[in-house]
Design an enzyme around this catalytic site. Sequence first.
Site, mmCIF file in Angstrom:
data_model
loop_
_atom_site.group_PDB
_atom_site.id
_atom_site.type_symbol
_atom_site.label_atom_id
_atom_site.label_comp_id
_atom_site.label_asym_id
_atom_site.label_seq_id
_atom_site.Cartn_x
_atom_site.Cartn_y
_atom_site.Cartn_z
ATOM 1 N N HIS A 1 0.806 -1.218 0.000
ATOM 2 C CA HIS A 1 0.000 0.000 0.000
ATOM 3 C C HIS A 1 0.849 1.282 0.000
ATOM 4 C CE1 HIS A 1 -3.486 -2.559 0.818
ATOM 5 N NE2 HIS A 1 -2.827 -3.098 1.822
HETATM 6 O O1 RIB Z 1 -5.037 -0.057 4.530
HETATM 7 C C1 RIB Z 1 -3.628 -0.011 4.401
HETATM 8 C C2 RIB Z 1 -3.052 1.054 5.267
HETATM 9 O O2 RIB Z 1 -3.294 0.746 6.627
HETATM 10 C C3 RIB Z 1 -1.512 1.172 5.139
HETATM 11 O O3 RIB Z 1 -1.119 2.501 5.353
HETATM 12 C C4 RIB Z 1 -1.012 0.310 6.263
HETATM 13 O O4 RIB Z 1 0.253 0.738 6.766
HETATM 14 C C5 RIB Z 1 -2.055 0.548 7.307
HETATM 15 O O5 RIB Z 1 -1.704 1.737 7.970
#
Ligand code: RIB
Length: 327
Positions: free
Chosen positions: A260
Amino acid sequence: MLSFRRKVSKSAQDGATKRAKIQKGRTLQKIIIDCDPGIDDAVAIFLALAARDDIEVLGITCVKGNVGLDKTYRNAQRICAAAGRLDIPVLRGIARPILAPADLAASVHGVDGLGDIDLPLPDDFPETKTHAVDFIRQQVEKYPGEVVVCAIGPLTNVAVALLFDPLLGEKLRSIVFMGGAAYCPGNMNDFAEFNFMVDPHAAEIVLQSGAQLVMFGLDVTQQTRIEELHLARLRQNGNVCSDIAERLLTAYAKGDQHLHDPCVVAWLIEPSIFSGTQSRVRIVTEPGPQFGRSMANIDPHGNCLVMTQVDQQRLFSILLSKLAQWP
Ligand code: RIB
Ligand code: CA
């Protein structure tokens, strides 16, 4: 594009700090990484620090998210120490969401938030007393129109900075963030993504701030998948940060194979590997089954560019090659 003619005195070259250096005719993007490390946060930070020809990291501000603030703060220090960058200011931010319950966490990052791989924390890491919110505001005043806030955790710090200064959204260059799920289901339930569900009120404040916004939601981040060949490449890189990234991602991939947060930094390095749709986005802040949902519709005059496509092969190529060149 103006060609830069650089008159740099010998002393400036000798004392080349990492700030505002014009390299090869290119101006470094000045960014603040607001984060909740977190394994994918750690990889995003490594990528930003490795991309020295593109990015100058002004500082790393920490927020409660994947784990509590004490852990996200210490983890950010661990990451900078591993990267040999004790010069990067690491700032404590806000320890709880603005209004939402404070008990949401993400187990995929382990108990300590960094895969429980015991990444060392030097006891001489320079402490900065400035609060994250004050740091964001100070840097934007220092570099008007230049600062990119790269937010990869819940948006609590960024939202409070915007509440302190309603003009901040116009003074900074942009807010690029990982969060939300505009045109796809969430990863916490059918509707909400983790960062937005932790602090939906903060997300709504940012989305209605008038700032230049680029959203990397699950729409695009879930197109990435960490594969064994990526981990093998990291092992072949043969440097500290690649080794740590490999250990972290091996632990992380057991629970989430999507990369992500590094998507946000990769876009700063090579925007052409992404494409998106200008949209109008708002957050459901009313209690109920859709709490934290990002409601979006396509609108050429909308408040946010929502990324919807990524060339995943080029994304991993950028990540792996930048980490391979680790100075
Ligand atoms: O949904 C993914 C996000 O949530 C990313 O930033 C991960 O690090 C968590 O914080
Ligand atoms: Ca994160």
